[in-house]
Design an enzyme around this catalytic site. Sequence first.
Site, PDB file in Angstrom:
ATOM      1  N   CYS A 109       0.812  -1.224   0.000  1.00  0.00           N
ATOM      2  CA  CYS A 109       0.000   0.000   0.000  1.00  0.00           C
ATOM      3  C   CYS A 109       0.842   1.270   0.000  1.00  0.00           C
ATOM      4  O   CYS A 109       0.315   2.368  -0.183  1.00  0.00           O
ATOM      5  CB  CYS A 109      -0.941   0.004   1.200  1.00  0.00           C
ATOM      6  SG  CYS A 109      -2.044  -1.411   1.237  1.00  0.00           S
ATOM      7  N   HIS A 233      -2.663   7.197   2.745  1.00  0.00           N
ATOM      8  CA  HIS A 233      -3.188   5.901   2.305  1.00  0.00           C
ATOM      9  C   HIS A 233      -4.551   5.699   2.951  1.00  0.00           C
ATOM     10  O   HIS A 233      -4.748   5.976   4.124  1.00  0.00           O
ATOM     11  CB  HIS A 233      -2.225   4.785   2.719  1.00  0.00           C
ATOM     12  CG  HIS A 233      -2.789   3.417   2.494  1.00  0.00           C
ATOM     13  ND1 HIS A 233      -3.401   3.066   1.314  1.00  0.00           N
ATOM     14  CD2 HIS A 233      -2.861   2.332   3.311  1.00  0.00           C
ATOM     15  CE1 HIS A 233      -3.822   1.818   1.412  1.00  0.00           C
ATOM     16  NE2 HIS A 233      -3.512   1.350   2.605  1.00  0.00           N
ATOM     17  N   ASN A 263     -10.125   0.212   0.864  1.00  0.00           N
ATOM     18  CA  ASN A 263      -8.666   0.239   0.758  1.00  0.00           C
ATOM     19  C   ASN A 263      -8.263  -0.335  -0.603  1.00  0.00           C
ATOM     20  O   ASN A 263      -8.415  -1.525  -0.841  1.00  0.00           O
ATOM     21  CB  ASN A 263      -8.088  -0.597   1.907  1.00  0.00           C
ATOM     22  CG  ASN A 263      -6.569  -0.663   1.887  1.00  0.00           C
ATOM     23  OD1 ASN A 263      -5.930  -0.282   0.909  1.00  0.00           O
ATOM     24  ND2 ASN A 263      -5.992  -1.153   2.965  1.00  0.00           N
TER      25      ASN A 263
HETATM   26  O1  UT7 Z   1      -3.302  -1.205   4.013  1.00  0.00           O
HETATM   27  C1  UT7 Z   1      -3.160  -1.768   5.278  1.00  0.00           C
HETATM   28  C2  UT7 Z   1      -4.224  -2.794   5.448  1.00  0.00           C
HETATM   29  N1  UT7 Z   1      -4.888  -3.018   6.641  1.00  0.00           N
HETATM   30  C3  UT7 Z   1      -5.262  -2.131   7.611  1.00  0.00           C
HETATM   31  O2  UT7 Z   1      -4.932  -0.989   7.634  1.00  0.00           O
HETATM   32  C4  UT7 Z   1      -6.143  -2.676   8.692  1.00  0.00           C
HETATM   33  C5  UT7 Z   1      -5.761  -2.210  10.070  1.00  0.00           C
HETATM   34  N2  UT7 Z   1      -6.732  -2.651  11.054  1.00  0.00           N
HETATM   35  C6  UT7 Z   1      -7.985  -2.154  11.120  1.00  0.00           C
HETATM   36  O3  UT7 Z   1      -8.360  -1.305  10.338  1.00  0.00           O
HETATM   37  C7  UT7 Z   1      -8.890  -2.632  12.229  1.00  0.00           C
HETATM   38  O4  UT7 Z   1      -8.145  -3.417  13.137  1.00  0.00           O
HETATM   39  C8  UT7 Z   1     -10.119  -3.436  11.707  1.00  0.00           C
HETATM   40  C9  UT7 Z   1     -11.079  -2.523  10.964  1.00  0.00           C
HETATM   41  C10 UT7 Z   1      -9.661  -4.550  10.804  1.00  0.00           C
HETATM   42  C11 UT7 Z   1     -10.887  -4.048  12.876  1.00  0.00           C
HETATM   43  O5  UT7 Z   1     -11.252  -3.068  13.799  1.00  0.00           O
HETATM   44  P1  UT7 Z   1     -10.990  -3.289  15.367  1.00  0.00           P
HETATM   45  O6  UT7 Z   1     -11.551  -2.132  16.056  1.00  0.00           O
HETATM   46  O7  UT7 Z   1      -9.522  -3.553  15.535  1.00  0.00           O
HETATM   47  O8  UT7 Z   1     -11.874  -4.542  15.673  1.00  0.00           O
HETATM   48  P2  UT7 Z   1     -11.424  -5.993  16.213  1.00  0.00           P
HETATM   49  O9  UT7 Z   1     -10.592  -6.708  15.203  1.00  0.00           O
HETATM   50  O10 UT7 Z   1     -10.867  -5.857  17.595  1.00  0.00           O
HETATM   51  O11 UT7 Z   1     -12.821  -6.712  16.304  1.00  0.00           O
HETATM   52  C12 UT7 Z   1     -13.795  -6.325  17.274  1.00  0.00           C
HETATM   53  C13 UT7 Z   1     -14.959  -7.298  17.170  1.00  0.00           C
HETATM   54  C14 UT7 Z   1     -14.542  -8.744  17.258  1.00  0.00           C
HETATM   55  O12 UT7 Z   1     -15.532  -9.440  17.970  1.00  0.00           O
HETATM   56  P3  UT7 Z   1     -15.308  -9.792  19.521  1.00  0.00           P
HETATM   57  O13 UT7 Z   1     -14.083 -10.658  19.559  1.00  0.00           O
HETATM   58  O14 UT7 Z   1     -15.121  -8.473  20.212  1.00  0.00           O
HETATM   59  O15 UT7 Z   1     -16.561 -10.495  19.888  1.00  0.00           O
HETATM   60  C15 UT7 Z   1     -14.548  -9.221  15.830  1.00  0.00           C
HETATM   61  O16 UT7 Z   1     -14.813 -10.591  15.694  1.00  0.00           O
HETATM   62  O17 UT7 Z   1     -15.599  -7.127  15.886  1.00  0.00           O
HETATM   63  C16 UT7 Z   1     -15.704  -8.424  15.276  1.00  0.00           C
HETATM   64  N3  UT7 Z   1     -15.634  -8.213  13.823  1.00  0.00           N
HETATM   65  C17 UT7 Z   1     -16.689  -7.862  13.091  1.00  0.00           C
HETATM   66  N4  UT7 Z   1     -17.979  -7.647  13.432  1.00  0.00           N
HETATM   67  C18 UT7 Z   1     -18.818  -7.283  12.439  1.00  0.00           C
HETATM   68  C19 UT7 Z   1     -14.538  -8.308  13.022  1.00  0.00           C
HETATM   69  N5  UT7 Z   1     -14.894  -8.030  11.754  1.00  0.00           N
HETATM   70  C20 UT7 Z   1     -16.221  -7.748  11.778  1.00  0.00           C
HETATM   71  C21 UT7 Z   1     -17.153  -7.377  10.798  1.00  0.00           C
HETATM   72  N6  UT7 Z   1     -18.424  -7.137  11.167  1.00  0.00           N
HETATM   73  N7  UT7 Z   1     -16.812  -7.200   9.500  1.00  0.00           N
END
Ligand code: UT7
Length: 311
Positions: A109, A233, A263
């Site tokens: 990216c 980005h 993204n």
């Molecule tokens: O170019 C670089 C590429 N990548 C990035 O920049 C990604 C960087 N990371 C992020 O943007 C964030 O970490 C995410 C958007 C991927 C996730 O956000 P988060 O606030 O870190 O959420 P999390 O992974 O801690 O998930 C929180 C909850 C979890 O459930 P529990 O364990 O709290 O019950 C996940 O299972 O949200 C759940 N979850 C979802 N729920 C609904 C994960 N994905 C989803 C979803 N819809 N799509």
Amino acid sequence: MSYGRITGWAVNLPERVLTNDDLSKMVDTSDEWIKARSGISSRHVDGKVTEMSAVAGRAAMEMAGLAPDQIDLLLLTTTTPGQRLPASASVIQHELGLSCGAMDMNAACSGFVYGLVTAMQFMDGGMERILLIGSDALSGIVDWTDRATCVLFGDGAGAVVLERTSGQPSLLGWDLMSDGSAASILYCDHGGTIVMHGKEVFRRAVMAMTNSAQNAMTRAEVAPDEISIVVPHQANVRIIEASLKRLEIPMEKTAIVLDRTGNTSAASIPLALVDALDKDRITPGDLILMVGFGAGMSSAAAVLRWDPPTA
Ligand code: UT7
């Protein structure tokens, strides 16, 4: 300091749009969750890097008023080339009727900023006109059953024409960085799909963006309050907010398109740049801070003085 200025620009997005509501019918997610955690509402999918790049590249050349035989080099930054070989740049070169060197670069990216800095070095070496394209089709390497990743990515292409100028320098400072020790937190094997440890990527992304931006500004001898617009980005609006807070640059100074593109990896910075230009948010003399991060973990930043062609 480098002397290539941007004289043409264009983007291309594939026709098919996938909304958060569409995704909620495919995996256990919701519009509310995706918007709140990432800022994304919809994304374009089913794109092909060579096709999107050719459309954007042709339009950027037309805007710059250049014929195909006037381009000295085609640089394509992508992490999703159409095939292992030949380079997708060669396919695009043929499609556009260019008669110059063509190569792919992959810095995930951060690719577009890596490509911009690379192009500027060629210009400093005497090259006159370069077509630089950032393009990715991540919809083809996403696991559409994995809600933690499939809601974040999309496809697109952005192209710029760079021309050498004897006027003021335009690239005032830059930073390229990579931390290969973090390769395992975001990767995609040949034939596989994207694997991501989201929280760790998020944490490192904020640090990488902040460090790279600071390094580029220091080398450009520019203070944060002198930056007219940040073109970051487009991965997650919360990453952008956290980074800009650390850099002490207000969010109003940011170009954002991720709400409607997701993204798009190497395409995300040119998509946001062209959106800001289309909205007349950038005027001659403005200082633009481009900053990217991605798998690798790679990061890159550039401070560019906006020096458009005169009408
Ligand atoms: O170019 C670089 C590429 N990548 C990035 O920049 C990604 C960087 N990371 C992020 O943007 C964030 O970490 C995410 C958007 C991927 C996730 O956000 P988060 O606030 O870190 O959420 P999390 O992974 O801690 O998930 C929180 C909850 C979890 O459930 P529990 O364990 O709290 O019950 C996940 O299972 O949200 C759940 N979850 C979802 N729920 C609904 C994960 N994905 C989803 C979803 N819809 N799509």
